[in-house]
Design a protein around this motif. Sequence first.
Motif, PDB file in Angstrom:
ATOM      1  N   GLY A  31     -42.069 -16.605  45.332  1.00 49.09           N
ATOM      2  CA  GLY A  31     -43.053 -17.533  44.785  1.00 49.09           C
ATOM      3  C   GLY A  31     -44.255 -16.853  44.166  1.00 49.09           C
ATOM      4  O   GLY A  31     -45.064 -17.510  43.493  1.00 49.09           O
ATOM      5  N   GLN A  32     -44.405 -15.541  44.405  1.00 48.46           N
ATOM      6  CA  GLN A  32     -45.562 -14.827  43.856  1.00 48.46           C
ATOM      7  C   GLN A  32     -45.407 -14.637  42.357  1.00 48.46           C
ATOM      8  O   GLN A  32     -44.350 -14.261  41.854  1.00 48.46           O
ATOM      9  CB  GLN A  32     -45.715 -13.461  44.538  1.00 48.46           C
ATOM     10  N   ARG A  33     -46.491 -14.881  41.639  1.00 50.61           N
ATOM     11  CA  ARG A  33     -46.475 -14.725  40.191  1.00 50.61           C
ATOM     12  C   ARG A  33     -46.611 -13.253  39.835  1.00 50.61           C
ATOM     13  O   ARG A  33     -47.416 -12.529  40.429  1.00 50.61           O
ATOM     14  CB  ARG A  33     -47.622 -15.521  39.561  1.00 50.61           C
ATOM     15  N   VAL A  50     -42.920  -4.023  30.749  1.00 51.08           N
ATOM     16  CA  VAL A  50     -42.889  -4.878  31.938  1.00 51.08           C
ATOM     17  C   VAL A  50     -42.169  -6.181  31.631  1.00 51.08           C
ATOM     18  O   VAL A  50     -41.374  -6.675  32.435  1.00 51.08           O
ATOM     19  CB  VAL A  50     -44.324  -5.140  32.443  1.00 51.08           C
ATOM     20  N   ARG A  51     -42.439  -6.745  30.462  1.00 45.95           N
ATOM     21  CA  ARG A  51     -41.758  -7.997  30.077  1.00 45.95           C
ATOM     22  C   ARG A  51     -40.249  -7.795  29.998  1.00 45.95           C
ATOM     23  O   ARG A  51     -39.472  -8.643  30.426  1.00 45.95           O
ATOM     24  CB  ARG A  51     -42.303  -8.497  28.734  1.00 45.95           C
ATOM     25  N   GLY A  52     -39.834  -6.661  29.442  1.00 47.96           N
ATOM     26  CA  GLY A  52     -38.403  -6.361  29.387  1.00 47.96           C
ATOM     27  C   GLY A  52     -37.806  -6.208  30.771  1.00 47.96           C
ATOM     28  O   GLY A  52     -36.700  -6.687  31.041  1.00 47.96           O
ATOM     29  N   ALA A  53     -38.557  -5.553  31.665  1.00 50.48           N
ATOM     30  CA  ALA A  53     -38.083  -5.373  33.043  1.00 50.48           C
ATOM     31  C   ALA A  53     -37.963  -6.708  33.755  1.00 50.48           C
ATOM     32  O   ALA A  53     -37.005  -6.946  34.508  1.00 50.48           O
ATOM     33  CB  ALA A  53     -39.039  -4.453  33.798  1.00 50.48           C
ATOM     34  N   LEU A  54     -38.903  -7.613  33.525  1.00 56.43           N
ATOM     35  CA  LEU A  54     -38.854  -8.927  34.159  1.00 56.43           C
ATOM     36  C   LEU A  54     -37.634  -9.720  33.696  1.00 56.43           C
ATOM     37  O   LEU A  54     -37.007 -10.434  34.483  1.00 56.43           O
ATOM     38  CB  LEU A  54     -40.134  -9.702  33.857  1.00 56.43           C
ATOM     39  N   ARG A  66     -40.529 -18.998  34.366  1.00 54.64           N
ATOM     40  CA  ARG A  66     -40.895 -20.406  34.264  1.00 54.64           C
ATOM     41  C   ARG A  66     -41.807 -20.627  33.067  1.00 54.64           C
ATOM     42  O   ARG A  66     -42.711 -19.826  32.813  1.00 54.64           O
ATOM     43  CB  ARG A  66     -41.596 -20.872  35.548  1.00 54.64           C
ATOM     44  N   ALA A  67     -41.571 -21.733  32.378  1.00 52.10           N
ATOM     45  CA  ALA A  67     -42.328 -22.011  31.155  1.00 52.10           C
ATOM     46  C   ALA A  67     -43.824 -22.127  31.410  1.00 52.10           C
ATOM     47  O   ALA A  67     -44.645 -21.707  30.602  1.00 52.10           O
ATOM     48  CB  ALA A  67     -41.804 -23.291  30.507  1.00 52.10           C
ATOM     49  N   ASN A  68     -44.187 -22.703  32.536  1.00 57.32           N
ATOM     50  CA  ASN A  68     -45.610 -22.960  32.797  1.00 57.32           C
ATOM     51  C   ASN A  68     -46.291 -21.897  33.649  1.00 57.32           C
ATOM     52  O   ASN A  68     -47.518 -21.848  33.721  1.00 57.32           O
ATOM     53  CB  ASN A  68     -45.783 -24.335  33.468  1.00 57.32           C
ATOM     54  N   ARG A  69     -45.513 -21.041  34.313  1.00 55.70           N
ATOM     55  CA  ARG A  69     -46.105 -20.046  35.215  1.00 55.70           C
ATOM     56  C   ARG A  69     -45.741 -18.610  34.873  1.00 55.70           C
ATOM     57  O   ARG A  69     -46.239 -17.680  35.491  1.00 55.70           O
ATOM     58  CB  ARG A  69     -45.690 -20.325  36.664  1.00 55.70           C
ATOM     59  N   GLY A  70     -44.878 -18.431  33.909  1.00 61.11           N
ATOM     60  CA  GLY A  70     -44.427 -17.085  33.610  1.00 61.11           C
ATOM     61  C   GLY A  70     -43.388 -16.630  34.619  1.00 61.11           C
ATOM     62  O   GLY A  70     -42.559 -17.419  35.080  1.00 61.11           O
ATOM     63  N   ALA A  71     -43.442 -15.357  35.019  1.00 66.55           N
ATOM     64  CA  ALA A  71     -42.453 -14.795  35.937  1.00 66.55           C
ATOM     65  C   ALA A  71     -42.938 -14.905  37.379  1.00 66.55           C
ATOM     66  O   ALA A  71     -44.081 -14.580  37.686  1.00 66.55           O
ATOM     67  CB  ALA A  71     -42.190 -13.335  35.590  1.00 66.55           C
ATOM     68  N   VAL A  72     -42.057 -15.386  38.256  1.00 70.87           N
ATOM     69  CA  VAL A  72     -42.357 -15.461  39.679  1.00 70.87           C
ATOM     70  C   VAL A  72     -41.184 -14.861  40.453  1.00 70.87           C
ATOM     71  O   VAL A  72     -40.042 -14.876  39.984  1.00 70.87           O
ATOM     72  CB  VAL A  72     -42.610 -16.913  40.158  1.00 70.87           C
TER      73      VAL A  72
END
Length: 218
Positions: A31-33, A50-54, A66-72
């Motif tokens: 659940g951590q962003r 980092v975005r590629g790694a995520l 997630r569209a509204n929270r980014g990566a969790v």
Amino acid sequence: MLQFQKTAISAEDEAYLHLQREIRLGRYAPGQRLVPEVVAAEIGTSRMPVRGALRRLASEGLVEIRANRGAVVRGLNQQEMLEVFEMRSVLEGLAMRNAVSHMNAEHVRRLTNSLELLEQGPGEDLDWTTAHREFHEYLCSFCQQPRLLRQLSELHSVVEPYMRLWAAQPGRVLRVRESHQELIDALRTGDPAHCEAAMRQHVMNTVPALQAFLQQAA
């Protein structure tokens, strides 16, 4: 004189390994962003790797975009946990079935010796969860099936944070020697079908206690 050049890893690979390790060790909780700018600052790189790694971690089930929270960090409910263990039991059973013909007495002896380490249980001097995973990965490595081993590695990583919490419970008594000795005894028979059945049962034996722990922790 021959000189060996150290292979450099890309910035994305470095970010991937960092994130995967932190998730596996439970330092990034479900659940951590995961904010790319923050992670980038931690490891001294830019946002793009980092975005590629995520995205890679999302494909492995460790991260959810997630569209509204980014990566969790992605968590597992009890049904999803059961699914992962069912998959592990089938694939790890197959790996052990195909590994037994490539193993000799020295390999089995090494597994037996590692039981002494596992039997100590979690403590300051032992990363029990890593030692347990290494036991399984060493055994399965003899199947000589890289794709199968990659899939198993991903499944281990998904459940590792929960295994760490479960194993670290105060007063937790881990049935280590008996349960893993059963695998070693199966290997000594040299019977692929028996080895597969032993591993499948071994993996599924963990599920009831782990699900009970998740229910209490919810």
